[in-house]
Design a protein around this motif. Structure first.
Motif, PDB file in Angstrom:
ATOM      1  N   GLU A 121       0.824  -1.213   0.000  1.00  0.00           N
ATOM      2  CA  GLU A 121       0.000   0.000   0.000  1.00  0.00           C
ATOM      3  C   GLU A 121       0.859   1.265   0.000  1.00  0.00           C
ATOM      4  O   GLU A 121       0.463   2.305  -0.527  1.00  0.00           O
ATOM      5  CB  GLU A 121      -0.947  -0.016   1.197  1.00  0.00           C
ATOM      6  CG  GLU A 121      -2.010  -1.109   1.095  1.00  0.00           C
ATOM      7  CD  GLU A 121      -2.848  -1.249   2.359  1.00  0.00           C
ATOM      8  OE1 GLU A 121      -2.392  -0.778   3.430  1.00  0.00           O
ATOM      9  OE2 GLU A 121      -3.953  -1.825   2.269  1.00  0.00           O
ATOM     10  N   LYS A 122       2.065   1.177   0.575  1.00  0.00           N
ATOM     11  CA  LYS A 122       2.998   2.308   0.568  1.00  0.00           C
ATOM     12  C   LYS A 122       3.813   2.361  -0.719  1.00  0.00           C
ATOM     13  O   LYS A 122       4.596   3.291  -0.938  1.00  0.00           O
ATOM     14  CB  LYS A 122       3.967   2.196   1.754  1.00  0.00           C
ATOM     15  CG  LYS A 122       3.319   2.352   3.116  1.00  0.00           C
ATOM     16  CD  LYS A 122       4.368   2.135   4.205  1.00  0.00           C
ATOM     17  CE  LYS A 122       3.757   2.204   5.592  1.00  0.00           C
ATOM     18  NZ  LYS A 122       4.764   1.937   6.659  1.00  0.00           N
ATOM     19  N   LYS A 123       3.638   1.338  -1.542  1.00  0.00           N
ATOM     20  CA  LYS A 123       4.387   1.220  -2.796  1.00  0.00           C
ATOM     21  C   LYS A 123       5.901   1.211  -2.549  1.00  0.00           C
ATOM     22  O   LYS A 123       6.671   1.872  -3.251  1.00  0.00           O
ATOM     23  CB  LYS A 123       3.996   2.336  -3.762  1.00  0.00           C
ATOM     24  CG  LYS A 123       2.556   2.257  -4.231  1.00  0.00           C
ATOM     25  CD  LYS A 123       2.234   3.364  -5.203  1.00  0.00           C
ATOM     26  CE  LYS A 123       0.853   3.173  -5.818  1.00  0.00           C
ATOM     27  NZ  LYS A 123      -0.230   3.042  -4.814  1.00  0.00           N
ATOM     28  N   ASP A 124       6.290   0.437  -1.534  1.00  0.00           N
ATOM     29  CA  ASP A 124       7.708   0.287  -1.219  1.00  0.00           C
ATOM     30  C   ASP A 124       8.296  -0.773  -2.158  1.00  0.00           C
ATOM     31  O   ASP A 124       8.266  -1.979  -1.882  1.00  0.00           O
ATOM     32  CB  ASP A 124       7.883  -0.125   0.248  1.00  0.00           C
ATOM     33  CG  ASP A 124       9.328  -0.045   0.716  1.00  0.00           C
ATOM     34  OD1 ASP A 124      10.227  -0.368  -0.093  1.00  0.00           O
ATOM     35  OD2 ASP A 124       9.560   0.318   1.879  1.00  0.00           O
ATOM     36  N   ILE A 125       8.833  -0.323  -3.265  1.00  0.00           N
ATOM     37  CA  ILE A 125       9.325  -1.216  -4.313  1.00  0.00           C
ATOM     38  C   ILE A 125      10.461  -2.100  -3.815  1.00  0.00           C
ATOM     39  O   ILE A 125      10.545  -3.291  -4.172  1.00  0.00           O
ATOM     40  CB  ILE A 125       9.786  -0.401  -5.540  1.00  0.00           C
ATOM     41  CG1 ILE A 125       8.657   0.489  -6.054  1.00  0.00           C
ATOM     42  CG2 ILE A 125      10.270  -1.355  -6.625  1.00  0.00           C
ATOM     43  CD1 ILE A 125       7.428  -0.276  -6.481  1.00  0.00           C
ATOM     44  N   GLU A 126      11.334  -1.556  -2.978  1.00  0.00           N
ATOM     45  CA  GLU A 126      12.494  -2.314  -2.501  1.00  0.00           C
ATOM     46  C   GLU A 126      12.066  -3.541  -1.697  1.00  0.00           C
ATOM     47  O   GLU A 126      12.564  -4.653  -1.931  1.00  0.00           O
ATOM     48  CB  GLU A 126      13.395  -1.416  -1.655  1.00  0.00           C
ATOM     49  CG  GLU A 126      14.653  -2.116  -1.170  1.00  0.00           C
ATOM     50  CD  GLU A 126      15.558  -1.206  -0.358  1.00  0.00           C
ATOM     51  OE1 GLU A 126      16.519  -1.734   0.250  1.00  0.00           O
ATOM     52  OE2 GLU A 126      15.308   0.014  -0.329  1.00  0.00           O
ATOM     53  N   VAL A 127      11.156  -3.332  -0.743  1.00  0.00           N
ATOM     54  CA  VAL A 127      10.684  -4.441   0.080  1.00  0.00           C
ATOM     55  C   VAL A 127       9.885  -5.436  -0.763  1.00  0.00           C
ATOM     56  O   VAL A 127      10.052  -6.658  -0.633  1.00  0.00           O
ATOM     57  CB  VAL A 127       9.824  -3.935   1.254  1.00  0.00           C
ATOM     58  CG1 VAL A 127       9.174  -5.112   1.982  1.00  0.00           C
ATOM     59  CG2 VAL A 127      10.671  -3.124   2.218  1.00  0.00           C
ATOM     60  N   MET A 128       9.032  -4.936  -1.624  1.00  0.00           N
ATOM     61  CA  MET A 128       8.223  -5.811  -2.474  1.00  0.00           C
ATOM     62  C   MET A 128       9.111  -6.683  -3.360  1.00  0.00           C
ATOM     63  O   MET A 128       8.854  -7.870  -3.545  1.00  0.00           O
ATOM     64  CB  MET A 128       7.269  -4.970  -3.333  1.00  0.00           C
ATOM     65  CG  MET A 128       6.168  -4.281  -2.523  1.00  0.00           C
ATOM     66  SD  MET A 128       5.201  -3.138  -3.538  1.00  0.00           S
ATOM     67  CE  MET A 128       4.538  -4.254  -4.767  1.00  0.00           C
ATOM     68  N   SER A 129      10.177  -6.089  -3.877  1.00  0.00           N
ATOM     69  CA  SER A 129      11.112  -6.838  -4.726  1.00  0.00           C
ATOM     70  C   SER A 129      11.854  -7.893  -3.910  1.00  0.00           C
ATOM     71  O   SER A 129      12.064  -9.024  -4.392  1.00  0.00           O
ATOM     72  CB  SER A 129      12.099  -5.864  -5.365  1.00  0.00           C
ATOM     73  OG  SER A 129      13.062  -6.557  -6.123  1.00  0.00           O
ATOM     74  N   ASP A 130      12.229  -7.541  -2.676  1.00  0.00           N
ATOM     75  CA  ASP A 130      12.950  -8.477  -1.820  1.00  0.00           C
ATOM     76  C   ASP A 130      12.081  -9.687  -1.479  1.00  0.00           C
ATOM     77  O   ASP A 130      12.540 -10.838  -1.556  1.00  0.00           O
ATOM     78  CB  ASP A 130      13.393  -7.762  -0.543  1.00  0.00           C
ATOM     79  CG  ASP A 130      14.123  -8.700   0.412  1.00  0.00           C
ATOM     80  OD1 ASP A 130      15.023  -9.428  -0.027  1.00  0.00           O
ATOM     81  OD2 ASP A 130      13.786  -8.705   1.609  1.00  0.00           O
TER      82      ASP A 130
END
Length: 213
Positions: A90-99
């Motif tokens: 929901e925060k669009k945290d690409i780094e965490v989502m990719s990890d």
């Protein structure tokens, strides 16, 4: 007289020889039958032993896979990024989502029989599928399975196999390990599900049989 005695002696000797020959043939026949029975027994015993060994190896191999999957899901549950994955989304945290996506992908690569990895959010009516993304539960191909989960008593379990038809149109028989991922108060907020393709059993059995040969 001498000739008659000689004939009688020859006749007696002939009968004695034939009797002796019959006994030898009978003994050889019995010996052959005995050897055949012993050979059949040994062959049957070896077959039973080989089958028992094959089943033991099969059980050990499948149990190794189950233990590995169970350990990995426990590792995922302990991972804060995975527990709070929806918030990062929901925060669009690409780094965490990719990890997180990479962790799931590596896990799927490690075992060919993993069909899919899901995070189900019953309160949001959403499901995340590794390598696919988020989608509403109603649009998910295995919606009935998710909606029929007993969310009240779900400490950790393996469910019974079910047959599905996934987004590619491929039919598969799946069984799943299901673990609670996150609670909001007393309500279950997220569930981690790893689906294994039942073809795992065939692959393991064929691998053991090939190695045995």
């Amino acid at each position: 007289m001498f000739i008659q005695r000689a004939r009688k002696q020859d006749s007696f000797t002939g009968r004695l020889f034939r009797s002796f020959l019959s006994l030898i043939l009978m003994f050889m026949g019995l010996t052959g039958i005995t050897i055949s029975l012993i050979s059949m027994y040994v062959l049957r015993s070896n077959t039973i032993r080989d089958n028992q060994l094959l089943l033991t190896q099969f059980g050990n191999s499948v149990n190794t896979v189950f233990t590995y999957v169970d350990n990995m899901t426990s590792h995922f549950i302990a991972n804060q990024k995975i527990r709070d994955f929806l918030a990062y989304y929901e925060k669009k945290d690409i780094e965490v989502m990719s990890d997180v996506s990479t962790q799931f992908q590596n896990f799927m690569i490690s075992i060919d029989s993993i069909h899919s990895i899901l995070i189900y959010y019953p309160q949001k009516d959403m499901v995340y599928m590794a390598n696919t993304g988020f989608l509403p539960t109603q649009d998910f191909y295995d919606r009935d399975f998710l909606e029929n989960l007993n969310l009240v008593d779900i400490s950790s379990l393996w469910n019974t196999p079910r047959t599905i038809r996934d987004t590619s149109g491929r039919s598969a028989t799946l069984f799943s390990i299901i673990k609670p991922l996150k609670y909001s108060g007393s309500a279950l907020e997220a569930v981690l599900i790893v689906n294994l393709d039942a073809s795992l059993f065939t692959e393991v059995f064929n691998s053991i049989s090939t190695n045995k040969q």
